[in-house]
Write an enzyme that holds these catalytic residues in place. Structure first.
Site, PDB file in Angstrom:
ATOM      1  N   ASN A   1      55.280  15.172  20.463  1.00 52.36           N
ATOM      2  CA  ASN A   1      56.166  14.007  20.407  1.00 52.36           C
ATOM      3  C   ASN A   1      57.627  14.436  20.443  1.00 52.36           C
ATOM      4  OD1 ASN A   1      53.833  12.537  20.234  1.00 52.36           O
ATOM      5  ND2 ASN A   1      53.886  12.379  18.005  1.00 52.36           N
TER       6      ASN A   1
ATOM      7  N   HIS B   1      57.261  19.641  23.475  1.00 48.77           N
ATOM      8  CA  HIS B   1      57.808  18.917  24.633  1.00 48.77           C
ATOM      9  C   HIS B   1      59.236  18.451  24.390  1.00 48.77           C
ATOM     10  CE1 HIS B   1      53.382  18.123  25.846  1.00 48.77           C
ATOM     11  NE2 HIS B   1      53.789  19.341  26.180  1.00 48.77           N
TER      12      HIS B   1
ATOM     13  N   CYS C   1      78.804  15.621  31.774  1.00 53.80           N
ATOM     14  CA  CYS C   1      79.114  16.805  30.980  1.00 53.80           C
ATOM     15  C   CYS C   1      80.630  17.032  30.924  1.00 53.80           C
ATOM     16  CB  CYS C   1      78.420  18.005  31.655  1.00 53.80           C
ATOM     17  SG  CYS C   1      78.869  19.608  31.031  1.00 53.80           S
TER      18      CYS C   1
ATOM     19  N   CYS D   1      81.291  20.510  33.071  1.00 56.75           N
ATOM     20  CA  CYS D   1      81.141  20.670  34.533  1.00 56.75           C
ATOM     21  C   CYS D   1      80.960  19.333  35.241  1.00 56.75           C
ATOM     22  CB  CYS D   1      79.936  21.574  34.833  1.00 56.75           C
ATOM     23  SG  CYS D   1      78.342  20.731  34.631  1.00 56.75           S
TER      24      CYS D   1
ATOM     25  N   PRO E   1      41.214   6.934  17.323  1.00 58.57           N
ATOM     26  CA  PRO E   1      40.307   5.773  17.400  1.00 58.57           C
ATOM     27  C   PRO E   1      39.465   5.739  18.676  1.00 58.57           C
ATOM     28  CG  PRO E   1      42.579   5.096  17.782  1.00 58.57           C
ATOM     29  CD  PRO E   1      42.619   6.534  17.430  1.00 58.57           C
TER      30      PRO E   1
HETATM   31  C1  BV8 Z   1      53.909  22.873  33.124  1.00 58.01           C
HETATM   32  C2  BV8 Z   1      58.033  14.907  27.130  1.00 58.01           C
HETATM   33  C3  BV8 Z   1      54.241  24.725  34.550  1.00 58.01           C
HETATM   34  C4  BV8 Z   1      58.634  13.906  28.075  1.00 58.01           C
HETATM   35  C5  BV8 Z   1      55.781  15.289  27.981  1.00 58.01           C
HETATM   36  C6  BV8 Z   1      46.688  18.841  37.249  1.00 58.01           C
HETATM   37  C7  BV8 Z   1      45.732  19.223  36.328  1.00 58.01           C
HETATM   38  C8  BV8 Z   1      46.091  19.812  35.111  1.00 58.01           C
HETATM   39  C9  BV8 Z   1      47.434  20.012  34.795  1.00 58.01           C
HETATM   40  C10 BV8 Z   1      48.375  19.613  35.703  1.00 58.01           C
HETATM   41  C11 BV8 Z   1      48.018  19.044  36.923  1.00 58.01           C
HETATM   42  N1  BV8 Z   1      49.158  18.770  37.585  1.00 58.01           N
HETATM   43  C12 BV8 Z   1      50.222  19.152  36.853  1.00 58.01           C
HETATM   44  C13 BV8 Z   1      49.750  19.685  35.696  1.00 58.01           C
HETATM   45  C14 BV8 Z   1      50.572  20.249  34.591  1.00 58.01           C
HETATM   46  C15 BV8 Z   1      51.174  19.115  33.773  1.00 58.01           C
HETATM   47  C16 BV8 Z   1      50.099  18.229  33.202  1.00 58.01           C
HETATM   48  O1  BV8 Z   1      49.438  18.581  32.250  1.00 58.01           O
HETATM   49  N2  BV8 Z   1      49.941  17.039  33.809  1.00 58.01           N
HETATM   50  C17 BV8 Z   1      48.961  16.101  33.319  1.00 58.01           C
HETATM   51  C18 BV8 Z   1      49.450  14.676  33.614  1.00 58.01           C
HETATM   52  C19 BV8 Z   1      47.632  16.362  33.999  1.00 58.01           C
HETATM   53  N3  BV8 Z   1      51.894  19.758  32.688  1.00 58.01           N
HETATM   54  C20 BV8 Z   1      53.189  20.068  32.864  1.00 58.01           C
HETATM   55  O2  BV8 Z   1      53.831  19.761  33.819  1.00 58.01           O
HETATM   56  C21 BV8 Z   1      53.800  20.892  31.750  1.00 58.01           C
HETATM   57  N4  BV8 Z   1      54.523  21.988  32.327  1.00 58.01           N
HETATM   58  O3  BV8 Z   1      52.739  22.847  33.376  1.00 58.01           O
HETATM   59  O4  BV8 Z   1      54.781  23.771  33.643  1.00 58.01           O
HETATM   60  C22 BV8 Z   1      55.345  25.623  34.911  1.00 58.01           C
HETATM   61  C23 BV8 Z   1      55.302  26.949  34.468  1.00 58.01           C
HETATM   62  C24 BV8 Z   1      56.314  27.795  34.847  1.00 58.01           C
HETATM   63  C25 BV8 Z   1      57.387  27.328  35.626  1.00 58.01           C
HETATM   64  C26 BV8 Z   1      57.426  25.982  36.035  1.00 58.01           C
HETATM   65  C27 BV8 Z   1      56.408  25.126  35.681  1.00 58.01           C
HETATM   66  C28 BV8 Z   1      54.796  20.065  30.958  1.00 58.01           C
HETATM   67  C29 BV8 Z   1      54.069  18.943  30.251  1.00 58.01           C
HETATM   68  C30 BV8 Z   1      55.026  18.228  29.294  1.00 58.01           C
HETATM   69  C31 BV8 Z   1      55.368  16.863  29.837  1.00 58.01           C
HETATM   70  N5  BV8 Z   1      56.221  16.147  28.871  1.00 58.01           N
HETATM   71  N6  BV8 Z   1      56.586  14.714  27.083  1.00 58.01           N
HETATM   72  C32 BV8 Z   1      58.587  12.514  27.518  1.00 58.01           C
HETATM   73  O5  BV8 Z   1      58.067  12.296  26.402  1.00 58.01           O
HETATM   74  O6  BV8 Z   1      59.091  11.605  28.204  1.00 58.01           O
HETATM   75  S1  BV8 Z   1      54.133  14.927  27.948  1.00 58.01           S
HETATM   76  C33 BV8 Z   1      53.938  13.466  27.122  1.00 58.01           C
HETATM   77  O7  BV8 Z   1      52.711  12.936  27.552  1.00 58.01           O
HETATM   78  C34 BV8 Z   1      53.790  13.605  25.653  1.00 58.01           C
HETATM   79  O8  BV8 Z   1      54.631  14.588  25.130  1.00 58.01           O
HETATM   80  C35 BV8 Z   1      52.353  13.942  25.470  1.00 58.01           C
HETATM   81  O9  BV8 Z   1      52.129  15.321  25.558  1.00 58.01           O
HETATM   82  C36 BV8 Z   1      51.735  13.316  26.672  1.00 58.01           C
HETATM   83  C37 BV8 Z   1      51.014  12.073  26.253  1.00 58.01           C
HETATM   84  O10 BV8 Z   1      49.891  12.537  25.626  1.00 58.01           O
HETATM   85  P1  BV8 Z   1      49.541  12.071  24.133  1.00 58.01           P
HETATM   86  O11 BV8 Z   1      50.587  12.531  23.192  1.00 58.01           O
HETATM   87  O12 BV8 Z   1      48.164  12.510  23.928  1.00 58.01           O
HETATM   88  O13 BV8 Z   1      49.644  10.521  24.151  1.00 58.01           O
HETATM   89  P2  BV8 Z   1      48.709   9.544  24.935  1.00 58.01           P
HETATM   90  O14 BV8 Z   1      49.461   8.276  25.081  1.00 58.01           O
HETATM   91  O15 BV8 Z   1      48.154  10.219  26.137  1.00 58.01           O
HETATM   92  O16 BV8 Z   1      47.468   9.325  23.939  1.00 58.01           O
HETATM   93  C38 BV8 Z   1      47.691   8.746  22.686  1.00 58.01           C
HETATM   94  C39 BV8 Z   1      46.434   9.022  21.883  1.00 58.01           C
HETATM   95  O17 BV8 Z   1      46.641   8.525  20.573  1.00 58.01           O
HETATM   96  C40 BV8 Z   1      45.213   8.309  22.448  1.00 58.01           C
HETATM   97  O18 BV8 Z   1      44.119   9.203  22.444  1.00 58.01           O
HETATM   98  C41 BV8 Z   1      44.987   7.177  21.445  1.00 58.01           C
HETATM   99  O19 BV8 Z   1      43.619   6.861  21.298  1.00 58.01           O
HETATM  100  C42 BV8 Z   1      45.525   7.783  20.185  1.00 58.01           C
HETATM  101  N7  BV8 Z   1      45.994   6.815  19.180  1.00 58.01           N
HETATM  102  C43 BV8 Z   1      46.583   5.612  19.411  1.00 58.01           C
HETATM  103  N8  BV8 Z   1      46.901   5.045  18.210  1.00 58.01           N
HETATM  104  C44 BV8 Z   1      46.509   5.925  17.242  1.00 58.01           C
HETATM  105  C45 BV8 Z   1      45.938   7.054  17.859  1.00 58.01           C
HETATM  106  N9  BV8 Z   1      45.440   8.089  17.166  1.00 58.01           N
HETATM  107  C46 BV8 Z   1      45.515   8.021  15.812  1.00 58.01           C
HETATM  108  N10 BV8 Z   1      46.053   6.980  15.146  1.00 58.01           N
HETATM  109  C47 BV8 Z   1      46.560   5.923  15.822  1.00 58.01           C
HETATM  110  N11 BV8 Z   1      47.100   4.872  15.146  1.00 58.01           N
HETATM  111 ZN    ZN Z   2      77.561  20.855  32.506  1.00 62.41          ZN
END
Ligand code: BV8
Ligand code: ZN
Length: 253
Positions: free
Chosen positions: A101, A118, A154, A157, A221
């Protein structure tokens, strides 16, 4: 809800990791990524908005989205789940909180040393030269009208200021990743809370912990890819389950 064996196992743990996703903040009123986007952004895929190309293609749309989310976080409070995780510190020798988060609700609940895999909404920087940017004090007005909002520039720059988050396609900070990976490999209990476990490489951490002998506890959930790997799965909201767990620990402590 919790057996005595389970509770005693927790009290005997040397190192507990709590790994959280957007579901952790849902009961604080912060929409998760799974929730449908609202307002102007309902027609956009968050994976596109949360990317460098998305930002460069439409800075005002993306910056407006992040400012709207930052405003929600500033207005939100930590929920009972955040507070219970902070209380867990009293029942564990060592507690590491790792979150996906970008809000600061774990810190505002009392946890220290939280690893933000993240990034954070509160650490904007220049897109071009990386210089940190300081927000004006106070809560941003809900961007009027369409919520498009040009980012500031910025002072060094004149480049556009960007959110301090890790976008899709961007690498995670190696320091944060190494901290998280080390904790996952060393801990004996790993909680995965409120995450759909779909985003890589963060989604690898629970399995890394299990591979190194940790007990995996999931709180969610709805079903996730971790269901088959978790040793314990509590189906429900973290705002109910975590406080109940801490109360049960206090009773046998
Ligand atoms: C990287 C910041 C390489 C921004 C975020 C194909 C296959 C596999 C992987 C990839 C692919 N294509 C690309 C990739 C890699 C990609 C990726 O994983 N894509 C996904 C879509 C498949 N990953 C990346 O790009 C990462 N970087 O790989 O770099 C690299 C290496 C070297 C040099 C260059 C590049 C970077 C990933 C980070 C992205 N940024 N956040 C922002 O917030 O705006 S990710 C963002 O989405 C969140 O941070 C979080 O991680 C994600 C959402 O997931 P969750 O947190 O799980 O939330 P979600 O809504 O999905 O689910 C909520 C859950 O809560 C549910 O299960 C629900 O049931 C539950 N819930 C609801 N209420 C409750 C609850 N649980 C308990 N109690 C409740 N009350
Ligand atoms: Zn700058």
């Amino acid at each position: 809800m919790f057996t005595e064996d389970f509770l005693l196992g927790l009290l005997r743990a040397k190192h507990i990791v709590v790994f959280t996703g957007a579901g952790m903040s849902a009961e604080s009123g912060i929409p998760t990524f799974r929730d449908a986007q609202t307002g102007l952004w309902e027609h956009y895929d968050p994976h596109v908005l949360a990317s460098p190309s998305g930002f460069l293609a439409n800075k005002a749309l993306v910056w407006g989205w992040y400012e709207w989310r930052r405003m929600q976080v500033l207005k939100a409070e930590p929920n009972a789940g955040h507070l219970a995780i902070a209380d867990l510190m009293s029942y564990s020798e060592r507690l590491t909180v790792i979150t996906q988060n970008v809000d600061d609700l774990h810190e505002r609940a009392g946890n220290r040393g939280v690893t933000h895999l993240h990034g954070s909404l509160h650490k904007p920087r220049c897109f071009d030269c990386g210089s940190p940017y300081t927000f004006p004090v106070g809560i941003p007005d809900e961007p009027a009208g369409s919520r498009r909002l040009e980012p500031p520039n910025c002072s060094l720059c004149n480049g556009p200021i960007r959110p301090g988050v890790v976008w899709f396609g961007e690498p995670l900070s190696s320091t944060d990743w190494n901290t998280a990976e080390k904790a996952a490999m060393e801990c004996d209990v790993f909680f995965s809370i409120g995450t759909s476990s779909l985003v890589w490489p963060a989604s690898q951490l629970p399995e890394r912990a299990v591979l190194h002998g940790a007990k995996l506890i999931q709180i969610n959930p709805t079903p996730t890819p971790l269901d088959s790997k978790a040793h314990y799965h509590f189906k429900g909201n973290v705002g109910e389950i975590m406080p109940a767990l801490v109360t049960s620990l206090a009773e046998i402590f």
